[in-house]
Each structure stands twice: as C-alpha cells, then as structure tokens.
Design an enzyme around this catalytic site. Structure first.
Site, short mmCIF file in Angstrom:
data_model
loop_
_atom_site.label_atom_id
_atom_site.label_comp_id
_atom_site.label_asym_id
_atom_site.label_seq_id
_atom_site.Cartn_x
_atom_site.Cartn_y
_atom_site.Cartn_z
N ASP A 105 0.84 -1.21 0.00
CA ASP A 105 0.00 0.00 0.00
C ASP A 105 0.87 1.25 0.00
OD1 ASP A 105 -2.10 -1.74 0.47
OD2 ASP A 105 -2.01 -1.45 2.64
N1 URA Z 1 -1.06 -6.04 3.93
C1 URA Z 1 -1.56 -4.79 3.92
O1 URA Z 1 -2.59 -4.53 4.54
N2 URA Z 1 -0.93 -3.86 3.22
C2 URA Z 1 0.21 -4.10 2.53
O2 URA Z 1 0.76 -3.19 1.92
C3 URA Z 1 0.72 -5.40 2.57
C4 URA Z 1 0.07 -6.35 3.28
#
Ligand code: URA
Length: 267
Positions: A105
């Site tokens: 993310d």
């Molecule tokens: N899980 C998440 O919630 N975000 C990420 O970026 C990776 C794994």
C-alpha cells in the site's frame, strides 16, 4: 558465471537464440577483442567485454532482480493519476524497466521486490507459491491474547477466511503495540484488514521479510540487486519454514520474551 555466447546475446535483446547463432557464425561477435565465429564458446557477461559489429553489449536486456526498502508515501504502481511519488522514482541508476512483484500500500513500508523478469514475477505471485511474508504492525493500545489467537487462527474477511498466521508481540509501549504477523497469502490490504477485523487500529505497517530475504543493510529508500542465487532461491522457496524474525534495530526492538502465537487450528 560463464554462459554460452548465444544465450548472453539473446538475453541482451540482440536477437533470438537462433539469430544469435547466425550472428556468431557470421563472425560479427568479439569477446575481449577476439572474434568468435563458432558455436559453443562461453563468456562471463559480468567480466568479459562482448561486442557485436564492434559495439559493446551493455547490461540492458539482462534480467535483474532488486530488493527495495520502500518508504511510506510511495505508490507501487508504474504511474499514478494523482501524481504521487512512485517506487520506481527511487531506482536511480537502474536503466532497465522494472516493475514491482505484488503490491505494498501507499502507506506501507518495507521490503519490495522488483524485476524485469516476467516469468519470475508470475511464478512468485502464483497462489501455490507460498512464501512467508513477515510484517511488523504498530497498532494503537494493547493487544489481547484473544486478538492474537484470532489473528493466528484465521480471520473472516469479506473475501473469505485468512489462512493460519504466525503472530507475536514484539514490543509494547504505553500507547502502542508492535505485532509481528507472518502470512503466506497476498490478498489486497490483507494485514490491515485482518487487524481491523479483530478490532485493532493500524498506525504503521512494515514488511520486514520475504521468504529468507530481509532488509539487512538497507535504509529506507535504498535498494540493492539480488544475486542470481538469491533470485533462484526465492523462486524455489515455497515456504521458508522460518518463524518471525527477532526484532533488531528500529521499532520492535525489545522482544519482551513473548512466544509466537501459532495457529491452533488447521495447518
Ligand atoms: N497487507 C496490507 O494490509 N498492506 C500491505 O501493503 C501489505 C500487506
């Protein structure tokens, strides 16, 4: 490592394997200034100077594998309509067009693999390729034993129940708790959704390990090339079998001696 000349030339995008053989037989290829006009010759693309028609073959076209310590505030897409910073902006000096293997993310930090090898990326992303990914999550307040058990056993999300995870508290302060969560799935925002599902508020999320690979030697925003051995080993390692890493340096530093919570149900 020495490889057949035609393999090096085709990987460098000069011609197909067959075409490269013809180029060699036509006497158009030189290794360290010596013309090679028969098949079977080998060279080391890292050490030897390989030229076609007098022009040296660069590294462009080689398959490359990178590990980046992604900072928060970068997109793992190759463009962003909102003009936010991209992880590829951090790859100064990388001429090849590489793309991320999977996603982190915008606000997630930590270990991100990038490559220009589509086959490798596909193999790594295949659901049967169950590589452990360890995250350190800072959540608000305290975490109860029941919440840890729930995370470890599997949590019902709107796209189905998560597989069992390995979970451990790595550090507690007055206002926050760092939890290590190791999963092998890679669903959209999985760790954040798992935490939310058990009533935890995520303040910070960092991927600290991908299979056997950690972030050692990298500071945020830095990257390094993987060796061919590391890339091959990652591909082979369906599961590293390793538990959560000991928190070293940075947040999550003082393990309070708590044992990892392993799933009670299914494995
Ligand atoms: N899980 C998440 O919630 N975000 C990420 O970026 C990776 C794994």
């Amino acid at each position: 490592m020495e490889e057949r000349l035609q393999k090096i030339l085709s990987r460098a995008g000069i011609a197909s394997r067959r075409g490269a053989e013809e180029i060699i037989l036509a006497g158009r290829v030189a290794v360290n200034g010596i013309v090679i006009d028969e098949l079977g010759a080998k060279a080391d693309p890292d050490r030897d100077r390989i030229a076609v028609d007098g022009r040296e073959v660069g590294q462009t076209g080689d398959r490359i594998y990178l590990v980046l310590y992604k900072p928060a505030g970068y997109m793992t897409t190759l463009k962003d309509p909102q003009g936010r910073p991209l992880v590829t902006d951090l790859l100064k000096g990388v001429r090849e067009r590489v793309y991320p293997v999977g996603r982190l993310d915008y606000n997630t930090e930590g270990l991100l693999l990038l490559t220009n090898d589509g086959e490798w990326a596909n193999a790594m992303a295949h659901p049967r390729h169950e590589v452990d990914k360890e995250y350190h999550v800072r959540v608000r307040g305290k975490v109860s034993a029941q919440q840890l058990d729930q995370l470890a056993a599997g949590v019902m999300l709107d796209d189905g129940e998560t597989a069992p995870a390995t979970v451990a508290v790595v550090r507690e302060s007055e206002n926050n708790t760092w939890v290590s969560i190791t999963i092998h799935e890679g669903r959209y925002r999985q760790v954040r959704r798992m935490c939310e599902a058990v009533g935890l508020t995520v303040v910070r999320l960092k991927r600290v390990r991908y299979g056997f690979l950690g972030l050692k030697g990298l500071r945020t925003g830095e990257y390094r090339f993987l060796t061919a051995e590391e890339a091959a080993r990652l591909r082979r390692s369906g599961s590293s079998g390793k538990g959560p890493s000991k928190p070293r340096g940075g947040p999550g530093d003082t393990n309070q001696g708590k044992k990892p919570v392993r799933p009670k149900a299914r494995r």
